[in-house]
Scaffold this motif. Structure first.
Motif, PDB file in Angstrom:
ATOM      1  N   GLN A   4       0.847  -1.194   0.000  1.00 26.80           N
ATOM      2  CA  GLN A   4       0.000   0.000   0.000  1.00 26.80           C
ATOM      3  C   GLN A   4       0.880   1.240   0.000  1.00 26.80           C
ATOM      4  O   GLN A   4       1.853   1.315   0.767  1.00 26.80           O
ATOM      5  CB  GLN A   4      -0.916   0.014   1.227  1.00 26.80           C
ATOM      6  CG  GLN A   4      -1.951  -1.093   1.213  1.00 26.80           C
ATOM      7  CD  GLN A   4      -2.949  -0.927   0.090  1.00 26.80           C
ATOM      8  OE1 GLN A   4      -3.633   0.079  -0.005  1.00 26.80           O
ATOM      9  NE2 GLN A   4      -3.026  -1.914  -0.784  1.00 26.80           N
ATOM     10  N   ARG A   5       0.571   2.184  -0.852  1.00 25.97           N
ATOM     11  CA  ARG A   5       1.338   3.424  -0.981  1.00 25.97           C
ATOM     12  C   ARG A   5       0.404   4.608  -1.095  1.00 25.97           C
ATOM     13  O   ARG A   5      -0.741   4.471  -1.494  1.00 25.97           O
ATOM     14  CB  ARG A   5       2.204   3.407  -2.236  1.00 25.97           C
ATOM     15  CG  ARG A   5       3.278   2.402  -2.245  1.00 25.97           C
ATOM     16  CD  ARG A   5       4.092   2.531  -3.510  1.00 25.97           C
ATOM     17  NE  ARG A   5       5.286   1.733  -3.391  1.00 25.97           N
ATOM     18  CZ  ARG A   5       5.772   0.971  -4.341  1.00 25.97           C
ATOM     19  NH1 ARG A   5       5.184   0.923  -5.507  1.00 25.97           N
ATOM     20  NH2 ARG A   5       6.859   0.277  -4.138  1.00 25.97           N
ATOM     21  N   THR A   6       0.956   5.766  -0.782  1.00 24.44           N
ATOM     22  CA  THR A   6       0.260   7.025  -1.014  1.00 24.44           C
ATOM     23  C   THR A   6       1.210   7.930  -1.773  1.00 24.44           C
ATOM     24  O   THR A   6       2.388   8.046  -1.404  1.00 24.44           O
ATOM     25  CB  THR A   6      -0.144   7.699   0.308  1.00 24.44           C
ATOM     26  OG1 THR A   6      -1.032   6.827   1.006  1.00 24.44           O
ATOM     27  CG2 THR A   6      -0.848   9.028   0.061  1.00 24.44           C
ATOM     28  N   GLU A  19      -3.345  13.490  -5.274  1.00 25.09           N
ATOM     29  CA  GLU A  19      -3.133  12.500  -4.216  1.00 25.09           C
ATOM     30  C   GLU A  19      -3.784  11.194  -4.642  1.00 25.09           C
ATOM     31  O   GLU A  19      -4.894  11.192  -5.174  1.00 25.09           O
ATOM     32  CB  GLU A  19      -3.724  12.987  -2.895  1.00 25.09           C
ATOM     33  CG  GLU A  19      -3.433  12.067  -1.741  1.00 25.09           C
ATOM     34  CD  GLU A  19      -3.819  12.662  -0.398  1.00 25.09           C
ATOM     35  OE1 GLU A  19      -3.714  11.931   0.590  1.00 25.09           O
ATOM     36  OE2 GLU A  19      -4.221  13.838  -0.346  1.00 25.09           O
ATOM     37  N   TYR A  20      -3.083  10.083  -4.424  1.00 26.85           N
ATOM     38  CA  TYR A  20      -3.594   8.764  -4.794  1.00 26.85           C
ATOM     39  C   TYR A  20      -3.101   7.759  -3.766  1.00 26.85           C
ATOM     40  O   TYR A  20      -1.928   7.770  -3.392  1.00 26.85           O
ATOM     41  CB  TYR A  20      -3.090   8.391  -6.189  1.00 26.85           C
ATOM     42  CG  TYR A  20      -3.663   7.111  -6.749  1.00 26.85           C
ATOM     43  CD1 TYR A  20      -4.925   7.088  -7.307  1.00 26.85           C
ATOM     44  CD2 TYR A  20      -2.927   5.936  -6.736  1.00 26.85           C
ATOM     45  CE1 TYR A  20      -5.455   5.915  -7.832  1.00 26.85           C
ATOM     46  CE2 TYR A  20      -3.444   4.758  -7.258  1.00 26.85           C
ATOM     47  CZ  TYR A  20      -4.703   4.754  -7.808  1.00 26.85           C
ATOM     48  OH  TYR A  20      -5.231   3.605  -8.329  1.00 26.85           O
ATOM     49  N   THR A  21      -3.988   6.892  -3.300  1.00 26.97           N
ATOM     50  CA  THR A  21      -3.640   5.857  -2.331  1.00 26.97           C
ATOM     51  C   THR A  21      -4.099   4.515  -2.863  1.00 26.97           C
ATOM     52  O   THR A  21      -5.189   4.406  -3.419  1.00 26.97           O
ATOM     53  CB  THR A  21      -4.315   6.138  -0.971  1.00 26.97           C
ATOM     54  OG1 THR A  21      -3.872   7.396  -0.489  1.00 26.97           O
ATOM     55  CG2 THR A  21      -3.954   5.070   0.049  1.00 26.97           C
ATOM     56  N   SER A  23      -2.570   0.257  -4.089  1.00 27.23           N
ATOM     57  CA  SER A  23      -1.483  -0.640  -4.458  1.00 27.23           C
ATOM     58  C   SER A  23      -1.096  -0.312  -5.899  1.00 27.23           C
ATOM     59  O   SER A  23      -1.829  -0.623  -6.830  1.00 27.23           O
ATOM     60  CB  SER A  23      -1.943  -2.092  -4.332  1.00 27.23           C
ATOM     61  OG  SER A  23      -0.915  -2.969  -4.716  1.00 27.23           O
ATOM     62  N   THR A  57       4.787   7.517   0.035  1.00 23.10           N
ATOM     63  CA  THR A  57       4.895   6.889   1.347  1.00 23.10           C
ATOM     64  C   THR A  57       4.434   5.448   1.237  1.00 23.10           C
ATOM     65  O   THR A  57       3.312   5.193   0.788  1.00 23.10           O
ATOM     66  CB  THR A  57       4.003   7.623   2.378  1.00 23.10           C
ATOM     67  OG1 THR A  57       4.351   8.998   2.382  1.00 23.10           O
ATOM     68  CG2 THR A  57       4.186   7.046   3.760  1.00 23.10           C
ATOM     69  N   ASP A  58       5.295   4.503   1.620  1.00 25.41           N
ATOM     70  CA  ASP A  58       4.912   3.098   1.681  1.00 25.41           C
ATOM     71  C   ASP A  58       4.313   2.853   3.051  1.00 25.41           C
ATOM     72  O   ASP A  58       4.953   3.098   4.071  1.00 25.41           O
ATOM     73  CB  ASP A  58       6.120   2.188   1.476  1.00 25.41           C
ATOM     74  CG  ASP A  58       6.639   2.199   0.053  1.00 25.41           C
ATOM     75  OD1 ASP A  58       5.871   2.551  -0.847  1.00 25.41           O
ATOM     76  OD2 ASP A  58       7.808   1.857  -0.159  1.00 25.41           O
ATOM     77  N   SER A  59       3.070   2.368   3.082  1.00 21.04           N
ATOM     78  CA  SER A  59       2.387   2.191   4.367  1.00 21.04           C
ATOM     79  C   SER A  59       2.264   0.729   4.780  1.00 21.04           C
ATOM     80  O   SER A  59       1.503   0.408   5.668  1.00 21.04           O
ATOM     81  CB  SER A  59       1.015   2.862   4.326  1.00 21.04           C
ATOM     82  OG  SER A  59       0.284   2.434   3.213  1.00 21.04           O
TER      83      SER A  59
END
Length: 66
Positions: A4-6, A19-21, A23, A57-59
């Motif tokens: 999961q990334r943002t 902004e995009y969140t 995989s 950002t890798d979450s």
């Protein structure tokens, strides 16, 4: 695949204009960022200006215990 990334892209004033969140994978080439959604295969291209900021950002992996 489940990472999961943002991604956030801000303009020179610090205002978020994209902004995009989810995989996705990304490739940056000059001022162009190509995103590919890992689940649907949809592709998105975003073009940035001279003073824009690109933050990814890798979450973690979906379903992973923290």
């Amino acid at each position: 695949m489940n990472q999961q990334r943002t991604i956030i892209i801000k303009d020179y004033k610090g205002d978020v204009f994209y902004e995009y969140t989810g995989s996705f994978s990304y490739k940056m080439s000059g001022r162009k960022v190509d995103l590919t959604d890992n689940k649907t295969g949809n592709k998105i291209s975003v073009y940035m200006g001279d003073n824009d900021t690109f933050i990814v950002t890798d979450s973690g992996i979906k379903g992973e215990k923290k």
